[in-house]
Scaffold this motif. Structure first.
Motif, PDB file in Angstrom:
ATOM      1  N   ILE A 127      -9.656 -14.459 -33.754  1.00  5.62           N
ATOM      2  CA  ILE A 127      -9.364 -14.914 -32.071  1.00  5.62           C
ATOM      3  C   ILE A 127      -9.852 -13.977 -31.243  1.00  5.62           C
ATOM      4  N   LEU A 128      -9.440 -12.553 -31.324  1.00  5.01           N
ATOM      5  CA  LEU A 128      -9.891 -11.763 -30.457  1.00  5.01           C
ATOM      6  C   LEU A 128     -11.615 -11.410 -30.228  1.00  5.01           C
ATOM      7  N   ASP A 129     -12.134 -11.642 -31.623  1.00  6.30           N
ATOM      8  CA  ASP A 129     -13.483 -11.627 -31.390  1.00  6.30           C
ATOM      9  C   ASP A 129     -14.247 -10.278 -31.006  1.00  6.30           C
ATOM     10  N   ASP A 130     -13.585  -9.428 -31.577  1.00  5.46           N
ATOM     11  CA  ASP A 130     -14.127  -7.935 -31.143  1.00  5.46           C
ATOM     12  C   ASP A 130     -14.757  -7.429 -32.818  1.00  5.46           C
ATOM     13  N   PRO A 131     -16.138  -7.394 -32.568  1.00 11.54           N
ATOM     14  CA  PRO A 131     -16.944  -6.631 -33.945  1.00 11.54           C
ATOM     15  C   PRO A 131     -16.507  -5.397 -34.291  1.00 11.54           C
ATOM     16  N   ALA A 132     -15.638  -4.654 -33.462  1.00 12.97           N
ATOM     17  CA  ALA A 132     -15.103  -3.486 -33.956  1.00 12.97           C
ATOM     18  C   ALA A 132     -14.182  -3.659 -34.788  1.00 12.97           C
ATOM     19  N   ALA A 133     -13.617  -4.765 -35.061  1.00 10.84           N
ATOM     20  CA  ALA A 133     -12.524  -4.885 -36.099  1.00 10.84           C
ATOM     21  C   ALA A 133     -12.946  -5.176 -37.408  1.00 10.84           C
ATOM     22  N   ALA A 134     -14.348  -5.429 -37.488  1.00  8.11           N
ATOM     23  CA  ALA A 134     -14.842  -5.864 -38.968  1.00  8.11           C
ATOM     24  C   ALA A 134     -14.705  -5.015 -39.982  1.00  8.11           C
ATOM     25  N   ALA A 179      -4.011 -11.803 -29.070  1.00  2.30           N
ATOM     26  CA  ALA A 179      -5.261 -11.695 -29.053  1.00  2.30           C
ATOM     27  C   ALA A 179      -5.809 -13.021 -28.110  1.00  2.30           C
ATOM     28  N   MET A 180      -5.271 -14.119 -27.775  1.00  3.37           N
ATOM     29  CA  MET A 180      -5.563 -14.860 -26.916  1.00  3.37           C
ATOM     30  C   MET A 180      -5.554 -14.459 -25.527  1.00  3.37           C
ATOM     31  N   LEU A 181      -4.650 -13.594 -25.192  1.00  2.00           N
ATOM     32  CA  LEU A 181      -4.256 -13.011 -23.911  1.00  2.00           C
ATOM     33  C   LEU A 181      -5.540 -11.924 -23.825  1.00  2.00           C
ATOM     34  N   ALA A 182      -5.789 -10.969 -24.589  1.00  2.00           N
ATOM     35  CA  ALA A 182      -6.628 -10.028 -24.527  1.00  2.00           C
ATOM     36  C   ALA A 182      -8.161 -10.539 -24.465  1.00  2.00           C
ATOM     37  N   ARG A 183      -8.628 -11.673 -25.219  1.00  2.00           N
ATOM     38  CA  ARG A 183      -9.845 -12.307 -25.439  1.00  2.00           C
ATOM     39  C   ARG A 183     -10.592 -12.105 -24.241  1.00  2.00           C
ATOM     40  N   GLY A 184     -11.711 -11.572 -24.070  1.00  2.00           N
ATOM     41  CA  GLY A 184     -12.706 -11.259 -22.986  1.00  2.00           C
ATOM     42  C   GLY A 184     -12.221 -10.497 -21.756  1.00  2.00           C
ATOM     43  N   ARG A 185     -11.232  -9.541 -22.050  1.00  2.00           N
ATOM     44  CA  ARG A 185     -10.588  -8.879 -20.986  1.00  2.00           C
ATOM     45  C   ARG A 185     -10.664  -7.274 -21.606  1.00  2.00           C
ATOM     46  N   ASP A 186     -11.714  -6.722 -21.104  1.00  2.00           N
ATOM     47  CA  ASP A 186     -11.811  -5.327 -21.971  1.00  2.00           C
ATOM     48  C   ASP A 186     -11.002  -4.280 -21.485  1.00  2.00           C
ATOM     49  N   PRO A 187     -10.179  -4.232 -20.549  1.00  2.00           N
ATOM     50  CA  PRO A 187      -9.123  -3.231 -20.423  1.00  2.00           C
ATOM     51  C   PRO A 187      -7.947  -3.252 -21.447  1.00  2.00           C
ATOM     52  N   TYR A 188      -7.810  -4.529 -22.079  1.00  3.34           N
ATOM     53  CA  TYR A 188      -6.842  -4.638 -23.144  1.00  3.34           C
ATOM     54  C   TYR A 188      -7.415  -4.807 -24.345  1.00  3.34           C
ATOM     55  N   ARG A 189      -8.502  -5.123 -24.545  1.00  7.32           N
ATOM     56  CA  ARG A 189      -9.095  -5.642 -25.980  1.00  7.32           C
ATOM     57  C   ARG A 189      -9.151  -4.594 -26.990  1.00  7.32           C
ATOM     58  N   SER A 190      -9.149  -3.156 -26.531  1.00  8.91           N
ATOM     59  CA  SER A 190      -9.324  -2.153 -27.547  1.00  8.91           C
ATOM     60  C   SER A 190      -7.881  -1.676 -27.987  1.00  8.91           C
ATOM     61  N   VAL A 202     -13.720 -13.368 -42.338  1.00  8.35           N
ATOM     62  CA  VAL A 202     -13.561 -12.960 -41.089  1.00  8.35           C
ATOM     63  C   VAL A 202     -14.264 -11.838 -40.588  1.00  8.35           C
ATOM     64  N   ALA A 203     -14.601 -10.761 -41.497  1.00  3.37           N
ATOM     65  CA  ALA A 203     -15.454  -9.456 -41.334  1.00  3.37           C
ATOM     66  C   ALA A 203     -17.051 -10.084 -40.933  1.00  3.37           C
ATOM     67  N   ARG A 204     -17.467 -11.166 -41.801  1.00  2.31           N
ATOM     68  CA  ARG A 204     -18.517 -11.553 -41.451  1.00  2.31           C
ATOM     69  C   ARG A 204     -18.652 -12.364 -40.070  1.00  2.31           C
ATOM     70  N   ALA A 205     -17.801 -12.998 -39.829  1.00  2.49           N
ATOM     71  CA  ALA A 205     -17.637 -13.878 -38.596  1.00  2.49           C
ATOM     72  C   ALA A 205     -17.671 -12.969 -37.395  1.00  2.49           C
ATOM     73  N   LEU A 206     -16.957 -11.929 -37.411  1.00  2.00           N
ATOM     74  CA  LEU A 206     -16.859 -10.720 -36.378  1.00  2.00           C
ATOM     75  C   LEU A 206     -18.406 -10.086 -36.366  1.00  2.00           C
ATOM     76  N   ARG A 207     -18.878  -9.538 -37.169  1.00  2.00           N
ATOM     77  CA  ARG A 207     -20.170  -9.110 -37.298  1.00  2.00           C
ATOM     78  C   ARG A 207     -21.260  -9.896 -36.794  1.00  2.00           C
ATOM     79  N   GLU A 208     -21.325 -11.250 -37.273  1.00  2.00           N
ATOM     80  CA  GLU A 208     -22.321 -11.945 -36.719  1.00  2.00           C
ATOM     81  C   GLU A 208     -22.177 -12.492 -35.333  1.00  2.00           C
ATOM     82  N   GLY A 209     -20.650 -12.240 -35.009  1.00  2.00           N
ATOM     83  CA  GLY A 209     -20.598 -12.994 -33.537  1.00  2.00           C
ATOM     84  C   GLY A 209     -20.470 -14.513 -33.510  1.00  2.00           C
ATOM     85  N   LYS A 210     -20.129 -15.063 -34.673  1.00  2.00           N
ATOM     86  CA  LYS A 210     -20.176 -16.376 -35.069  1.00  2.00           C
ATOM     87  C   LYS A 210     -19.493 -17.310 -34.009  1.00  2.00           C
ATOM     88  N   SER A 211     -18.299 -16.530 -33.407  1.00  2.00           N
ATOM     89  CA  SER A 211     -17.504 -17.344 -32.353  1.00  2.00           C
ATOM     90  C   SER A 211     -17.772 -17.278 -31.044  1.00  2.00           C
TER      91      SER A 211
END
Length: 358
Positions: A270-277, A232-243, A299-308
């Protein structure tokens, strides 16, 4: 403190007050709230000579640590050298560990060299603190010092910390050592878990298959969870690998191991991808364990709200790292100038001694 100590109680009644203390002679050092009994945030500037005296003579270990921290903020070669000597000689391992951390926060080449020189400390807890501090330096010298300890140390806690710190140096030599660390057995997978975090900090794309293998079912939960977090740390903010990594982590939400499910949820946060909610929220509907149900909702609420606010945090961290590098460069230049000035001063003193008066 001087030949004998003098204590004075100060009664604070107003927002702004000035206090004076009548003493027989100039004190060696001054300690405010010795023993640290008061909960406070304190700014107490003192001359460098007083801080150096307190660093070695204060009977309170916290006072010695406070002196070390202030000397490291001073940042002069003389101040850092004093902290380096105390790091080697202080009688309490906890004080030495905090001194190592203070040198790491200073970030100059002088501080780095002092930490490298202290790596032979006998106490594992002190060695671990020194290793962690060396992870603040992204250069070849720090990586070269950490590499032997990342391969082998009598303490697996030190060896694990060395793996995590080695990755933080972002040097090419780290990849092979960290890859081997992910396959090394240890108590509670300390070394494997730290090696996975080290690979995430290294930001090397070759780590993907290694981390996936480390997270796969069959291993200890501690190592698997660390591998998930690292992905998750490695993929965060890196679109080619995030999905791809999101889908990989979502598979572990149905894992047979309770801790793996928990780790997968935290890693998706940590990955912070709303699609995982939706996948995270589904855990709360099918699981009976209250801890999983409660965390899935959070965690689902945090992902949907973009809390992080992942992208904003990543940008801020990048800016902060750049500022640290710029500050480190300026401090190194200043340290070199101070060294040159000291050399010139010694030469002049030597010439004046050799002169003879008629």
């Amino acid at each position: 403190h001087g030949k004998r100590s003098h204590e004075q109680t100060l009664e604070i009644k107003e927002d702004h007050q000035v206090f004076s203390c009548a003493l027989e002679a100039k004190p060696e050092f001054v300690a405010f709230d010795p023993g640290c009994h008061i909960l406070k945030r304190l700014t107490f500037k003192q001359p460098s000579e007083m801080l150096k005296a307190r660093l070695t003579k204060d009977p309170d270990w916290f006072g010695r640590v406070e002196a070390a921290q202030m000397l490291c903020k001073d940042g002069s070669r003389d101040a850092l050298t004093a902290v380096g000597k105390a790091l080697a000689k202080d009688p309490f391992w906890g004080a030495r560990a905090e001194m190592a951390a203070a040198l790491g926060e200073n970030g100059s080449l002088v501080a780095r060299d002092l930490l490298v020189g202290a790596l032979k400390a006998k106490e594992p807890k002190v060695r671990r603190a020194i290793v962690r501090a060396l992870g603040k330096f992204q250069d070849e010298a720090a990586a070269s010092a950490l590499a032997p300890l990342a391969k082998k140390d009598p303490s697996y806690f030190v060896e694990g910390e060395a793996n995590a710190a080695l990755g933080a140096t972002k040097q090419p030599v780290a990849f092979d050592i960290l890859s081997q660390g992910t396959r090394k057995a240890s108590h509670l997978d300390i070394i494997k878990a730290s090696a996975c975090i080290g690979l995430a900090r290294l930001r090397d794309d070759r780590a993907w298959p290694i981390l996936k293998a480390a997270a796969a079912p069959g291993g200890k939960p501690q190592g698997r969870i660390a591998a998930m977090r690292a992905m998750a740390m490695l993929a965060r903010g890196r679109d080619p690998y995030r999905s791809e990594i999101r889908e990989e982590l979502e598979r572990y939400l149905t894992d047979a191991n309770f801790f793996a499910k928990f780790g997968a949820m935290l890693s998706l946060e940590i990955l912070d991808d709303p699609a995982a909610a939706s996948a995270v929220e589904a855990v709360g509907f099918r699981e009976v364990d209250g801890r999983l149900r409660s965390n899935s909702r959070d965690v689902a609420r945090a992902l949907r709200e973009g809390k992080s606010k992942g992208e904003e945090i990543t940008a801020l961290r990048s800016d902060l790292e750049k500022l640290r590098e710029d500050n480190r460069s300026l401090e190194d230049r200043l340290a070199k100038l101070e060294g040159m000035a000291e050399g010139e001063s010694k030469k002049r003193k030597g010439k004046s001694k050799n002169r003879r008066t008629p």
